[in-house]
Scaffold this motif. Structure first.
Motif, PDB file in Angstrom:
ATOM      1  N   ILE A 241      20.699  -7.461-136.361  1.00  0.00           N
ATOM      2  CA  ILE A 241      19.843  -8.354-135.574  1.00  0.00           C
ATOM      3  C   ILE A 241      19.337  -7.628-134.329  1.00  0.00           C
ATOM      4  O   ILE A 241      18.161  -7.723-133.972  1.00  0.00           O
ATOM      5  CB  ILE A 241      20.587  -9.657-135.202  1.00  0.00           C
ATOM      6  N   GLU A 242      20.217  -6.874-133.666  1.00  0.00           N
ATOM      7  CA  GLU A 242      19.781  -6.102-132.494  1.00  0.00           C
ATOM      8  C   GLU A 242      18.736  -5.063-132.888  1.00  0.00           C
ATOM      9  O   GLU A 242      17.786  -4.825-132.150  1.00  0.00           O
ATOM     10  CB  GLU A 242      20.973  -5.439-131.797  1.00  0.00           C
ATOM     11  N   GLY A 243      18.911  -4.452-134.063  1.00  0.00           N
ATOM     12  CA  GLY A 243      17.921  -3.486-134.543  1.00  0.00           C
ATOM     13  C   GLY A 243      16.562  -4.130-134.755  1.00  0.00           C
ATOM     14  O   GLY A 243      15.521  -3.543-134.445  1.00  0.00           O
ATOM     15  N   ILE A 244      16.570  -5.363-135.243  1.00  0.00           N
ATOM     16  CA  ILE A 244      15.316  -6.112-135.411  1.00  0.00           C
ATOM     17  C   ILE A 244      14.731  -6.438-134.031  1.00  0.00           C
ATOM     18  O   ILE A 244      13.535  -6.260-133.799  1.00  0.00           O
ATOM     19  CB  ILE A 244      15.546  -7.404-136.233  1.00  0.00           C
ATOM     20  N   ALA A 245      15.591  -6.880-133.113  1.00  0.00           N
ATOM     21  CA  ALA A 245      15.139  -7.239-131.761  1.00  0.00           C
ATOM     22  C   ALA A 245      14.518  -6.042-131.051  1.00  0.00           C
ATOM     23  O   ALA A 245      13.546  -6.185-130.305  1.00  0.00           O
ATOM     24  CB  ALA A 245      16.307  -7.799-130.937  1.00  0.00           C
ATOM     25  N   ARG A 246      15.064  -4.839-131.263  1.00  0.00           N
ATOM     26  CA  ARG A 246      14.546  -3.627-130.622  1.00  0.00           C
ATOM     27  C   ARG A 246      13.313  -3.077-131.316  1.00  0.00           C
ATOM     28  O   ARG A 246      12.652  -2.189-130.795  1.00  0.00           O
ATOM     29  CB  ARG A 246      15.619  -2.530-130.626  1.00  0.00           C
TER      30      ARG A 246
ATOM     31  N   HIS B 186      19.400  -4.170-122.081  1.00  0.00           N
ATOM     32  CA  HIS B 186      20.226  -3.221-122.843  1.00  0.00           C
ATOM     33  C   HIS B 186      19.921  -3.318-124.332  1.00  0.00           C
ATOM     34  O   HIS B 186      19.875  -2.286-125.015  1.00  0.00           O
ATOM     35  CB  HIS B 186      21.716  -3.485-122.592  1.00  0.00           C
ATOM     36  N   ILE B 187      19.702  -4.507-124.835  1.00  0.00           N
ATOM     37  CA  ILE B 187      19.382  -4.665-126.247  1.00  0.00           C
ATOM     38  C   ILE B 187      18.037  -4.015-126.545  1.00  0.00           C
ATOM     39  O   ILE B 187      17.894  -3.263-127.508  1.00  0.00           O
ATOM     40  CB  ILE B 187      19.389  -6.147-126.670  1.00  0.00           C
ATOM     41  N   LYS B 188      17.053  -4.253-125.689  1.00  0.00           N
ATOM     42  CA  LYS B 188      15.730  -3.663-125.891  1.00  0.00           C
ATOM     43  C   LYS B 188      15.781  -2.137-125.826  1.00  0.00           C
ATOM     44  O   LYS B 188      15.049  -1.464-126.541  1.00  0.00           O
ATOM     45  CB  LYS B 188      14.745  -4.199-124.854  1.00  0.00           C
ATOM     46  N   GLU B 189      16.640  -1.598-124.961  1.00  0.00           N
ATOM     47  CA  GLU B 189      16.738  -0.149-124.803  1.00  0.00           C
ATOM     48  C   GLU B 189      17.660   0.483-125.843  1.00  0.00           C
ATOM     49  O   GLU B 189      17.639   1.694-126.011  1.00  0.00           O
ATOM     50  CB  GLU B 189      17.295   0.186-123.416  1.00  0.00           C
ATOM     51  N   GLY B 190      18.493  -0.340-126.473  1.00  0.00           N
ATOM     52  CA  GLY B 190      19.431   0.184-127.448  1.00  0.00           C
ATOM     53  C   GLY B 190      20.689   0.765-126.855  1.00  0.00           C
ATOM     54  O   GLY B 190      21.346   1.592-127.450  1.00  0.00           O
ATOM     55  N   SER B 191      21.051   0.315-125.654  1.00  0.00           N
ATOM     56  CA  SER B 191      22.285   0.805-125.031  1.00  0.00           C
ATOM     57  C   SER B 191      23.325  -0.307-125.020  1.00  0.00           C
ATOM     58  O   SER B 191      23.023  -1.468-125.216  1.00  0.00           O
ATOM     59  CB  SER B 191      22.000   1.302-123.612  1.00  0.00           C
ATOM     60  N   SER B 192      24.560   0.081-124.730  1.00  0.00           N
ATOM     61  CA  SER B 192      25.661  -0.894-124.744  1.00  0.00           C
ATOM     62  C   SER B 192      25.780  -1.633-123.437  1.00  0.00           C
ATOM     63  O   SER B 192      25.533  -1.173-122.408  1.00  0.00           O
ATOM     64  CB  SER B 192      26.989  -0.201-125.010  1.00  0.00           C
TER      65      SER B 192
ATOM     66  N   GLU C  86      23.025 -17.434-110.406  1.00  0.00           N
ATOM     67  CA  GLU C  86      22.249 -16.200-110.254  1.00  0.00           C
ATOM     68  C   GLU C  86      22.953 -15.013-110.918  1.00  0.00           C
ATOM     69  O   GLU C  86      22.310 -14.210-111.596  1.00  0.00           O
ATOM     70  CB  GLU C  86      22.020 -15.908-108.772  1.00  0.00           C
ATOM     71  N   GLU C  87      24.269 -14.927-110.756  1.00  0.00           N
ATOM     72  CA  GLU C  87      25.016 -13.830-111.386  1.00  0.00           C
ATOM     73  C   GLU C  87      24.924 -13.918-112.909  1.00  0.00           C
ATOM     74  O   GLU C  87      24.761 -12.904-113.590  1.00  0.00           O
ATOM     75  CB  GLU C  87      26.483 -13.856-110.954  1.00  0.00           C
ATOM     76  N   MET C  88      25.006 -15.133-113.438  1.00  0.00           N
ATOM     77  CA  MET C  88      24.926 -15.290-114.893  1.00  0.00           C
ATOM     78  C   MET C  88      23.529 -14.986-115.410  1.00  0.00           C
ATOM     79  O   MET C  88      23.363 -14.343-116.450  1.00  0.00           O
ATOM     80  CB  MET C  88      25.392 -16.687-115.297  1.00  0.00           C
ATOM     81  N   VAL C  89      22.504 -15.413-114.683  1.00  0.00           N
ATOM     82  CA  VAL C  89      21.126 -15.109-115.084  1.00  0.00           C
ATOM     83  C   VAL C  89      20.902 -13.595-115.038  1.00  0.00           C
ATOM     84  O   VAL C  89      20.300 -13.030-115.954  1.00  0.00           O
ATOM     85  CB  VAL C  89      20.115 -15.871-114.185  1.00  0.00           C
ATOM     86  N   ASP C  90      21.414 -12.942-113.993  1.00  0.00           N
ATOM     87  CA  ASP C  90      21.309 -11.480-113.906  1.00  0.00           C
ATOM     88  C   ASP C  90      22.007 -10.815-115.087  1.00  0.00           C
ATOM     89  O   ASP C  90      21.510  -9.828-115.643  1.00  0.00           O
ATOM     90  CB  ASP C  90      21.896 -10.962-112.593  1.00  0.00           C
ATOM     91  N   MET C  91      23.171 -11.345-115.465  1.00  0.00           N
ATOM     92  CA  MET C  91      23.917 -10.795-116.587  1.00  0.00           C
ATOM     93  C   MET C  91      23.099 -10.897-117.876  1.00  0.00           C
ATOM     94  O   MET C  91      23.027  -9.940-118.651  1.00  0.00           O
ATOM     95  CB  MET C  91      25.244 -11.569-116.734  1.00  0.00           C
ATOM     96  N   VAL C  92      22.465 -12.040-118.088  1.00  0.00           N
ATOM     97  CA  VAL C  92      21.634 -12.233-119.287  1.00  0.00           C
ATOM     98  C   VAL C  92      20.441 -11.284-119.247  1.00  0.00           C
ATOM     99  O   VAL C  92      20.109 -10.650-120.255  1.00  0.00           O
ATOM    100  CB  VAL C  92      21.180 -13.697-119.428  1.00  0.00           C
ATOM    101  N   ARG C  93      19.811 -11.133-118.092  1.00  0.00           N
ATOM    102  CA  ARG C  93      18.682 -10.193-117.970  1.00  0.00           C
ATOM    103  C   ARG C  93      19.108  -8.775-118.323  1.00  0.00           C
ATOM    104  O   ARG C  93      18.395  -8.048-119.013  1.00  0.00           O
ATOM    105  CB  ARG C  93      18.101 -10.230-116.560  1.00  0.00           C
ATOM    106  N   GLU C  94      20.278  -8.366-117.815  1.00  0.00           N
ATOM    107  CA  GLU C  94      20.794  -7.028-118.119  1.00  0.00           C
ATOM    108  C   GLU C  94      21.048  -6.871-119.609  1.00  0.00           C
ATOM    109  O   GLU C  94      20.734  -5.832-120.189  1.00  0.00           O
ATOM    110  CB  GLU C  94      22.092  -6.773-117.350  1.00  0.00           C
ATOM    111  N   LEU C  95      21.629  -7.888-120.241  1.00  0.00           N
ATOM    112  CA  LEU C  95      21.886  -7.814-121.677  1.00  0.00           C
ATOM    113  C   LEU C  95      20.590  -7.694-122.470  1.00  0.00           C
ATOM    114  O   LEU C  95      20.499  -6.902-123.405  1.00  0.00           O
ATOM    115  CB  LEU C  95      22.675  -9.053-122.131  1.00  0.00           C
ATOM    116  N   VAL C  96      19.593  -8.466-122.094  1.00  0.00           N
ATOM    117  CA  VAL C  96      18.288  -8.381-122.770  1.00  0.00           C
ATOM    118  C   VAL C  96      17.746  -6.969-122.629  1.00  0.00           C
ATOM    119  O   VAL C  96      17.279  -6.375-123.609  1.00  0.00           O
ATOM    120  CB  VAL C  96      17.298  -9.425-122.209  1.00  0.00           C
TER     121      VAL C  96
END
Length: 129
Positions: free
Chosen positions: A22-27, A123-129, A111-121
Motif C-alpha cells: 500500500i505504501e508503494g502504491i501511495a509513493r 516519510h511515506i511519500k519519500e519512502g523513508s521510515s 498540534e503535536e499529533m497533527v505534526d506527527m501525521v504530517r511527518e508520517l505522510v
C-alpha cells in the motif's frame, strides 16, 4: 521496491506485506496496471510461506487496490484507485480514534499529533521510515 518484514512484530506478516505494498502504491512506486509477482515467486523472493503472500494479496483485493486475474496474475488496480468514499473515510476515522485517544492520555497536544501525521505522510511519500 524493498520489502522489509519484522518477524518479531505484533503485526501479522501478511499485514506487514500488504501495508508495505500500500505504501508503494501511495509513493507511486507501484502504478495502476503494474504487475506484481505471482504468489509462488513472491513467497520465494521474500522467503515466506505462499499462504502468507496469498492472504496479503486477498486483503489488498478486498480493498480493491489490486486485481487478481486467474491465470494472468496480480495487477495494481488498472483504472487507478478512486478517492475514499464517505464510508471508507468513516472506517479510517474509527481505526485512528483509539490512537488519538492514546495520544491524548499521553498528554500529546492536538498540534503535536497533527505534526506527527504530517511527518508520517512526508516519510511515506519519500519512502523513508
Amino acid at each position: 521496491m524493498f520489502i522489509e518484514i519484522q518477524t518479531n512484530s505484533s503485526v501479522p506478516i501478511y499485514l506487514q506485506l500488504a501495508q508495505q505494498l500500500i505504501e508503494g502504491i501511495a509513493r507511486g512506486e507501484l502504478k495502476p496496471g503494474d504487475s506484481l509477482p505471482s504468489v509462488r515467486a513472491f513467497a520465494a523472493d521474500l522467503g515466506m510461506n505462499m499462504h502468507t503472500v496469498n492472504k496479503a494479496y486477498h486483503y489488498l483485493e478486498e480493498k480493491e487496490f489490486i486485481q487478481i486475474v486467474a491465470k494472468s496474475g496480480v495487477i495494481i488496480q488498472p483504472n487507478g484507485i478512486p478517492k475514499a468514499t464517505a464510508e471508507e473515510q468513516q472506517r479510517l476515522a474509527e481505526q485512528i480514534r483509539p490512537l488519538v485517544a492514546e495520544g491524548l492520555v499521553l498528554k500529546l497536544s492536538e498540534e503535536e499529533m497533527v505534526d506527527m501525521v504530517r511527518e508520517l505522510v512526508q516519510h511515506i511519500k519519500e519512502g523513508s521510515s
